[in-house]
Design a protein around this motif. Structure first.
Motif, PDB file in Angstrom:
ATOM      1  N   ALA B  97      36.380  44.253  33.029  1.00  0.00           N
ATOM      2  CA  ALA B  97      36.854  43.424  34.143  1.00  0.00           C
ATOM      3  C   ALA B  97      35.658  42.753  34.790  1.00  0.00           C
ATOM      4  O   ALA B  97      34.598  43.369  34.939  1.00  0.00           O
ATOM      5  N   THR B  98      35.826  41.482  35.123  1.00  0.00           N
ATOM      6  CA  THR B  98      34.741  40.706  35.721  1.00  0.00           C
ATOM      7  C   THR B  98      35.294  39.916  36.895  1.00  0.00           C
ATOM      8  O   THR B  98      36.388  39.360  36.803  1.00  0.00           O
ATOM      9  N   VAL B  99      34.530  39.874  37.977  1.00  0.00           N
ATOM     10  CA  VAL B  99      34.885  39.033  39.124  1.00  0.00           C
ATOM     11  C   VAL B  99      33.844  37.922  39.203  1.00  0.00           C
ATOM     12  O   VAL B  99      32.646  38.182  39.088  1.00  0.00           O
ATOM     13  N   ALA B 100      34.317  36.679  39.339  1.00  0.00           N
ATOM     14  CA  ALA B 100      33.402  35.546  39.408  1.00  0.00           C
ATOM     15  C   ALA B 100      33.801  34.660  40.581  1.00  0.00           C
ATOM     16  O   ALA B 100      34.968  34.646  40.989  1.00  0.00           O
ATOM     17  N   ASP B 101      32.824  33.921  41.121  1.00  0.00           N
ATOM     18  CA  ASP B 101      33.158  33.000  42.207  1.00  0.00           C
ATOM     19  C   ASP B 101      33.708  31.692  41.622  1.00  0.00           C
ATOM     20  O   ASP B 101      33.890  31.572  40.405  1.00  0.00           O
ATOM     21  N   LEU B 102      33.970  30.729  42.490  1.00  0.00           N
ATOM     22  CA  LEU B 102      34.681  29.526  42.061  1.00  0.00           C
ATOM     23  C   LEU B 102      33.820  28.602  41.201  1.00  0.00           C
ATOM     24  O   LEU B 102      34.316  27.652  40.601  1.00  0.00           O
ATOM     25  N   GLU B 103      32.508  28.857  41.144  1.00  0.00           N
ATOM     26  CA  GLU B 103      31.650  28.126  40.213  1.00  0.00           C
ATOM     27  C   GLU B 103      31.400  28.930  38.946  1.00  0.00           C
ATOM     28  O   GLU B 103      30.620  28.531  38.086  1.00  0.00           O
ATOM     29  N   GLY B 104      32.026  30.102  38.839  1.00  0.00           N
ATOM     30  CA  GLY B 104      31.891  30.916  37.633  1.00  0.00           C
ATOM     31  C   GLY B 104      30.748  31.915  37.677  1.00  0.00           C
ATOM     32  O   GLY B 104      30.506  32.610  36.687  1.00  0.00           O
ATOM     33  N   ALA B 105      30.052  32.005  38.795  1.00  0.00           N
ATOM     34  CA  ALA B 105      28.935  32.961  38.881  1.00  0.00           C
ATOM     35  C   ALA B 105      29.473  34.382  38.987  1.00  0.00           C
ATOM     36  O   ALA B 105      30.416  34.651  39.734  1.00  0.00           O
ATOM     37  N   LEU B 106      28.842  35.294  38.265  1.00  0.00           N
ATOM     38  CA  LEU B 106      29.260  36.700  38.248  1.00  0.00           C
ATOM     39  C   LEU B 106      29.092  37.325  39.622  1.00  0.00           C
ATOM     40  O   LEU B 106      28.019  37.235  40.230  1.00  0.00           O
ATOM     41  N   ALA B 107      30.150  37.979  40.109  1.00  0.00           N
ATOM     42  CA  ALA B 107      30.065  38.669  41.397  1.00  0.00           C
ATOM     43  C   ALA B 107      30.093  40.171  41.209  1.00  0.00           C
ATOM     44  O   ALA B 107      29.571  40.921  42.037  1.00  0.00           O
ATOM     45  N   GLY B 108      30.701  40.630  40.120  1.00  0.00           N
ATOM     46  CA  GLY B 108      30.781  42.071  39.869  1.00  0.00           C
ATOM     47  C   GLY B 108      31.521  42.310  38.574  1.00  0.00           C
ATOM     48  O   GLY B 108      32.305  41.465  38.134  1.00  0.00           O
ATOM     49  N   ALA B 109      31.267  43.449  37.924  1.00  0.00           N
ATOM     50  CA  ALA B 109      31.929  43.726  36.649  1.00  0.00           C
ATOM     51  C   ALA B 109      32.063  45.224  36.464  1.00  0.00           C
ATOM     52  O   ALA B 109      31.333  46.013  37.092  1.00  0.00           O
ATOM     53  N   HIS B 110      32.990  45.618  35.622  1.00  0.00           N
ATOM     54  CA  HIS B 110      33.175  47.036  35.319  1.00  0.00           C
ATOM     55  C   HIS B 110      33.750  47.153  33.906  1.00  0.00           C
ATOM     56  O   HIS B 110      34.574  46.338  33.499  1.00  0.00           O
ATOM     57  N   ALA B 111      33.289  48.157  33.154  1.00  0.00           N
ATOM     58  CA  ALA B 111      33.852  48.436  31.831  1.00  0.00           C
ATOM     59  C   ALA B 111      34.401  49.857  31.845  1.00  0.00           C
ATOM     60  O   ALA B 111      33.703  50.789  32.257  1.00  0.00           O
ATOM     61  N   GLU B 112      35.646  49.981  31.433  1.00  0.00           N
ATOM     62  CA  GLU B 112      36.344  51.284  31.478  1.00  0.00           C
ATOM     63  C   GLU B 112      36.674  51.700  30.051  1.00  0.00           C
ATOM     64  O   GLU B 112      37.382  50.971  29.351  1.00  0.00           O
ATOM     65  N   ARG B 113      36.148  52.843  29.617  1.00  0.00           N
ATOM     66  CA  ARG B 113      36.487  53.309  28.268  1.00  0.00           C
ATOM     67  C   ARG B 113      37.919  53.822  28.253  1.00  0.00           C
ATOM     68  O   ARG B 113      38.408  54.362  29.240  1.00  0.00           O
ATOM     69  N   VAL B 114      38.571  53.646  27.106  1.00  0.00           N
ATOM     70  CA  VAL B 114      39.956  54.095  26.990  1.00  0.00           C
ATOM     71  C   VAL B 114      40.152  54.630  25.586  1.00  0.00           C
ATOM     72  O   VAL B 114      39.512  54.172  24.630  1.00  0.00           O
ATOM     73  N   ASN B 115      41.007  55.633  25.469  1.00  0.00           N
ATOM     74  CA  ASN B 115      41.318  56.206  24.158  1.00  0.00           C
ATOM     75  C   ASN B 115      42.109  55.179  23.346  1.00  0.00           C
ATOM     76  O   ASN B 115      43.167  54.728  23.784  1.00  0.00           O
ATOM     77  N   PRO B 116      41.596  54.783  22.151  1.00  0.00           N
ATOM     78  CA  PRO B 116      42.303  53.733  21.388  1.00  0.00           C
ATOM     79  C   PRO B 116      43.730  54.115  21.034  1.00  0.00           C
ATOM     80  O   PRO B 116      44.557  53.233  20.776  1.00  0.00           O
ATOM     81  N   ALA B 117      44.045  55.416  21.011  1.00  0.00           N
ATOM     82  CA  ALA B 117      45.397  55.851  20.650  1.00  0.00           C
ATOM     83  C   ALA B 117      46.303  55.982  21.869  1.00  0.00           C
ATOM     84  O   ALA B 117      47.458  56.382  21.732  1.00  0.00           O
ATOM     85  N   CYS B 118      45.790  55.662  23.045  1.00  0.00           N
ATOM     86  CA  CYS B 118      46.584  55.922  24.252  1.00  0.00           C
ATOM     87  C   CYS B 118      47.823  55.037  24.304  1.00  0.00           C
ATOM     88  O   CYS B 118      47.872  53.983  23.671  1.00  0.00           O
ATOM     89  N   GLY B 119      48.804  55.451  25.067  1.00  0.00           N
ATOM     90  CA  GLY B 119      50.065  54.721  25.171  1.00  0.00           C
ATOM     91  C   GLY B 119      49.978  53.606  26.194  1.00  0.00           C
ATOM     92  O   GLY B 119      48.939  53.352  26.803  1.00  0.00           O
ATOM     93  N   ARG B 120      51.137  52.948  26.361  1.00  0.00           N
ATOM     94  CA  ARG B 120      51.186  51.762  27.195  1.00  0.00           C
ATOM     95  C   ARG B 120      50.800  52.043  28.646  1.00  0.00           C
ATOM     96  O   ARG B 120      49.974  51.338  29.233  1.00  0.00           O
ATOM     97  N   GLU B 121      51.403  53.095  29.230  1.00  0.00           N
ATOM     98  CA  GLU B 121      51.182  53.332  30.664  1.00  0.00           C
ATOM     99  C   GLU B 121      49.735  53.694  30.952  1.00  0.00           C
ATOM    100  O   GLU B 121      49.154  53.278  31.952  1.00  0.00           O
ATOM    101  N   GLU B 122      49.146  54.488  30.013  1.00  0.00           N
ATOM    102  CA  GLU B 122      47.754  54.889  30.215  1.00  0.00           C
ATOM    103  C   GLU B 122      46.835  53.654  30.164  1.00  0.00           C
ATOM    104  O   GLU B 122      45.883  53.528  30.946  1.00  0.00           O
TER     105      GLU B 122
END
Lengths: 388, 388
Positions: B97-122
């Motif tokens: 996930a990335t947040v950018a301002d209206l000119e596209g400059a990066l304001a913040g980001a996060h990467a969340e690991r997830v189990n590739p076999a996980c279901g929809r809700e997870e």
């Protein structure tokens, strides 16, 4: 910005000339008062614009309509026959030439048979002969032609050279635009025939108002052209729709199923084979139906590759086989649908053997219209170098 | 027409608001006098427009610049941090996930690991968690987000539902837009990840200024997205670029050549296999080179089908394999060129694993910009429902 400054008055006038033409295209005669209302311009401005358009030849003035009171109303109309376009379809067996007026109405046409094995010079001569005969039939001189468009099989460069052709002998490398240009004092456009057929489908065929359309030419040759966002998509090097060159999908072998049908009478020409096999299949001949099924199988592979790549709104099947749509459609659907994520919308062209030449008319007209409406260029003259 | 009549004054003002914004976007602070010159408007008109744009939050006023004579010059600038966009890339293993301002400059980001076999809700919960973390890192509240764009594998409807996905378990049918919309008081866009990567290449990658571009995602999954005429081409049903679904071309089996490499250490995860095999091929391991060669062969088949269909100006190879471009490019060219009419222009993406999320930023910004510049809609407010 919508404001006009001092230096922009000529630009404003050019914009208003284009607006006046737009308000008159595809209409009958219009009174100047009505024209002023439609174009949102003052009556004196419209009179001045109309004079310039009459003088350039794009408008024609009709006998005045006598009003119930006061002076009679001046009537003008777009001068659809002020100039014409010439369209040519270079086929293997037939060269078709059509002359149309500026609204696309047919003025004259000619079809010239040609030996499919003939060389480059003989085919170029047949193209010139067909063009001359169509102009004669239309009673239009070469000087009255505002644009020429020639459709040909193969990959065509932006300069009108056939870069690659497997469909016609000795055709790769021919400078088709250069070979025709000398006969005319106007732009000569050259375009791939499938691309032109796609334009025709968007103009008067099944694809009117459809954004993304793939036209599949099916018959002795198999090819494709496409409109994306309602506009012809040529590709960066004029090679869009050349999926038939990929041996993995079956277009290269599709026609062989028809020409190899064992029931063909001896001496049947390849261009007649398809019609014969489809006619026999229609009567219930199982061997002919098997040939059609194999043909549909291979046609479906290439169509699926195009559908899965561009996801068009509509696929139109045209060319020689389109007259046998009743026999082709069922096996084609049966082979195509399982290859696609969703069954694509499919139609059989109603333009028959006129699709390419009609598309060439549209392409030439688009070129003329672009000149009329391009506010960055001066208004062109409808008739050039008239020695009156 | 360029003339404006009585009822059109509000439309003229809307046009001028858009022109003023355009004259300020991507610039530093501009004095009002200079702004009037750039937008070709009078100084009083510009003052009035600037007041409205300041009040709507799209401009910010800077401390006045004291001139050498007379009153200090008023300085304004586009308020790039008036609002933000949130972009999410739903991967098999990682949600970015990335947040950018209206000119596209990066304001913040996060990467969340997830189990590739996980279901929809997870997976949906991981998306929401990644979004919240990125907003927190950017110090931006959900109310300050002007548009959200989520990129996902699969065919996505115009309404943001994943119609078909083979890449993620239990993902076909998920109403991704609906699942995210509740968290935000702004439009939520959902788009195919390859389409977004193509947008990113056109924005900051190799495809800047290129009309027709195909982006090929290569790695554990293989997919394609394209720009035609510089714009994203989704296809009539959002399924453009799904050539991988055609069994005749080898994309469905391409990754298996990498995961089946016998030299993989036991327990190597599929997403790590490609990097491992390419690294071994680079050291001269013949078996690894053979695996890469087979991979390149199958990748080339699908690319050729797309190239022969749309004839793009450029093909960009991205995804996990793009970091191994030095090893991939030679065998890919060797297999691809003979399948095409002419060797296509080929580039390895420099955007790495940021291509999809960057494209999602661009897509969300395009949506915000469309609102700012659409003269048929009222000027939006930068900050909504602020209870001050």
């Amino acid at each position: 910005m919508v404001k006009m400054r001092g230096g922009d008055t000529s630009r404003l006038r050019r914009i208003n000339l284009a607006a006046t033409l737009r308000a008159l295209r595809g209409q009958g005669p219009v009174a100047l008062t009505e024209l002023a209302r439609r174009a949102e311009l003052s009556r004196p401005t419209v009179e001045s614009l109309v004079e310039e358009l009459l003088s350039a030849g794009w408008l024609t003035e009709l006998p005045p309509e006598s009003g119930q009171m006061g002076r009679p109303a001046r009537l003008v109309a777009f001068h659809a026959t002020a100039a014409h376009v010439l369209a040519v379809d270079v086929g293997s067996y037939i060269i078709r030439a059509t002359v149309a007026d500026l609204e696309g109405a047919l003025a004259g046409a000619h079809a010239e048979r040609v030996n499919p094995a003939c060389g480059r010079e003989e085919r170029l001569a047949a193209i010139r002969a067909a063009a001359r005969s169509a102009l004669k039939a239309a009673n239009v001189s070469a000087r009255q032609v505002a644009a020429v468009c020639v459709g040909t099989t193969g990959v065509v460069t932006a300069e009108g050279v056939v870069k690659l052709s497997v469909g016609l002998p000795d055709w790769t490398g021919v400078d088709l635009a250069g070979a025709i240009r000398g006969e005319f004092d106007c732009p000569v456009l050259v375009e791939n025939d499938c691309n032109l057929a796609a334009l025709a489908e968007g103009w008067t065929g099944h694809a009117q108002g459809v954004d993304d359309v793939v036209f599949v030419l099916s018959g002795v040759r198999t090819g494709a052209g496409m409109l994306i966002g309602g506009r012809l998509h040529r590709g960066g090097r004029g090679a869009a729709g050349e999926i038939g060159a990929l041996p993995l999908v079956g277009w290269h072998r599709a026609p062989s199923h028809l020409t190899a049908y064992e029931g063909l009478p001896p001496g049947t020409q390849p261009e007649e084979a398809a019609a014969f096999v489809f006619a026999r299949a229609r009567t219930g001949d199982l061997a002919a139906q098997h040939s059609v099924d194999q043909y549909a199988h291979d046609l479906a592979e290439g169509i699926a590759a195009v559908v899965l790549t561009v996801d068009p709104d509509l696929v139109v099947i045209g060319g020689g086989v389109s007259r046998s749509g009743d026999v082709l459609l069922e096996p084609l659907r049966r082979h195509l649908d399982p290859l696609c994520l969703e069954p694509p919308a499919l139609a059989i062209s109603s333009l028959g053997d006129q699709a390419v030449v009609q598309g060439a008319v549209r392409h030439a007209l688009n070129h003329v219209d672009a000149g009329l409406y391009d506010i960055d260029r001066p208004l062109p003259q409808a008739v050039k170098g008239d020695p009156r």
